[in-house]
Design a protein around this motif. Structure first.
Motif, short mmCIF file in Angstrom:
data_model
loop_
_atom_site.label_atom_id
_atom_site.label_comp_id
_atom_site.label_asym_id
_atom_site.label_seq_id
_atom_site.Cartn_x
_atom_site.Cartn_y
_atom_site.Cartn_z
N LEU A 40 0.83 -1.21 0.00
CA LEU A 40 0.00 0.00 0.00
C LEU A 40 0.86 1.25 0.00
N VAL A 41 0.30 2.32 -0.54
CA VAL A 41 0.95 3.63 -0.50
C VAL A 41 0.01 4.58 0.23
N MET A 42 0.54 5.23 1.28
CA MET A 42 -0.23 6.23 2.01
C MET A 42 0.32 7.61 1.66
N ASN A 43 -0.54 8.47 1.15
CA ASN A 43 -0.19 9.85 0.85
C ASN A 43 -0.99 10.77 1.76
N ILE A 44 -0.30 11.76 2.34
CA ILE A 44 -0.98 12.75 3.17
C ILE A 44 -0.70 14.11 2.57
N TYR A 45 -1.79 14.83 2.26
CA TYR A 45 -1.69 16.13 1.61
C TYR A 45 -2.28 17.22 2.50
N LEU A 46 -1.75 18.42 2.36
CA LEU A 46 -2.36 19.61 2.92
C LEU A 46 -3.00 20.34 1.74
N VAL A 47 -4.32 20.52 1.77
CA VAL A 47 -5.06 21.07 0.64
C VAL A 47 -5.62 22.44 1.02
N ASP A 48 -5.26 23.45 0.23
CA ASP A 48 -5.77 24.81 0.40
C ASP A 48 -6.38 25.23 -0.93
N ASP A 49 -7.70 25.37 -0.97
CA ASP A 49 -8.44 25.62 -2.21
C ASP A 49 -8.11 24.50 -3.19
N ASN A 50 -7.49 24.82 -4.31
CA ASN A 50 -7.14 23.78 -5.29
C ASN A 50 -5.66 23.45 -5.27
N GLN A 51 -4.91 24.04 -4.35
CA GLN A 51 -3.47 23.78 -4.24
C GLN A 51 -3.23 22.68 -3.21
N SER A 52 -2.46 21.68 -3.59
CA SER A 52 -2.22 20.53 -2.73
C SER A 52 -0.72 20.37 -2.50
N THR A 53 -0.32 20.18 -1.23
CA THR A 53 1.08 19.98 -0.87
C THR A 53 1.24 18.60 -0.24
N LEU A 54 2.11 17.78 -0.80
CA LEU A 54 2.36 16.44 -0.26
C LEU A 54 3.21 16.55 1.01
N LEU A 55 2.68 16.07 2.13
CA LEU A 55 3.41 16.09 3.40
C LEU A 55 4.13 14.78 3.67
#
Length: 159
Positions: A58-73
């Protein structure tokens, strides 16, 4: 090791453990991600992620999403259970901002996704000005000191 855990966090942790115990008979994988509901702008925030009972790679991705901009944490590939905590830099903001933490868990036969809100607050240090006397006579020299402190009342070491 000194663990400084507030009663609220203890209850949340206990609830999470009970939930895992009650749902312990689930056949498929499950995950849990914890982070503060309110984070100070520009600070080092802590995020913890756990993966339980993976039945495939499995791959776990955690993002911080602000409006339509997404940052991979965090991107974590795993074939077995894990629990990891890490720090991330909170975004710098001018005014309070509500954003989302998005967690995606993906494998060959599985795709799970969950979103939760997080609030970012601007950083406002406190500045104190202190004089050596409460009242001065005209012509006396005024002695004073200025100290800027953070939210924990620790002096800031910056200009």
């Amino acid at each position: 090791m000194d663990l400084n855990i507030s009663p609220c966090w203890k209850q949340l942790l206990l609830f999470s453990l009970l939930l895992v115990c009650v749902n312990g008979q689930m056949a498929g994988p499950s995950f849990m991600v914890t982070f503060p509901a309110v984070i100070e702008s520009g600070s080092e925030a802590r995020l913890c992620a756990s993966l339980l009972k993976p039945n495939e790679s499995l791959v776990m991705n955690i993002y911080l999403v602000d409006d339509n901009q997404s940052t991979l944490l965090l991107q974590e590939k795993a074939e077995e259970e894990f629990h990891r905590c890490f720090n991330f830099k909170a975004p710098l903001i001018e005014a309070e901002s509500v954003q989302k933490m998005k967690v995606e868990l993906q494998g060959q036969s599985l795709k799970m996704s969950e979103e939760r809100k997080v609030m970012f607050r601007p950083y406002h240090p406190l500045t104190f000005i202190q004089t050596d006397k409460p009242i001065y006579i005209p012509g006396q020299t005024v002695n004073f000191r200025v100290v800027t402190m953070d939210k924990n009342f620790s002096p800031l070491d910056q200009q």
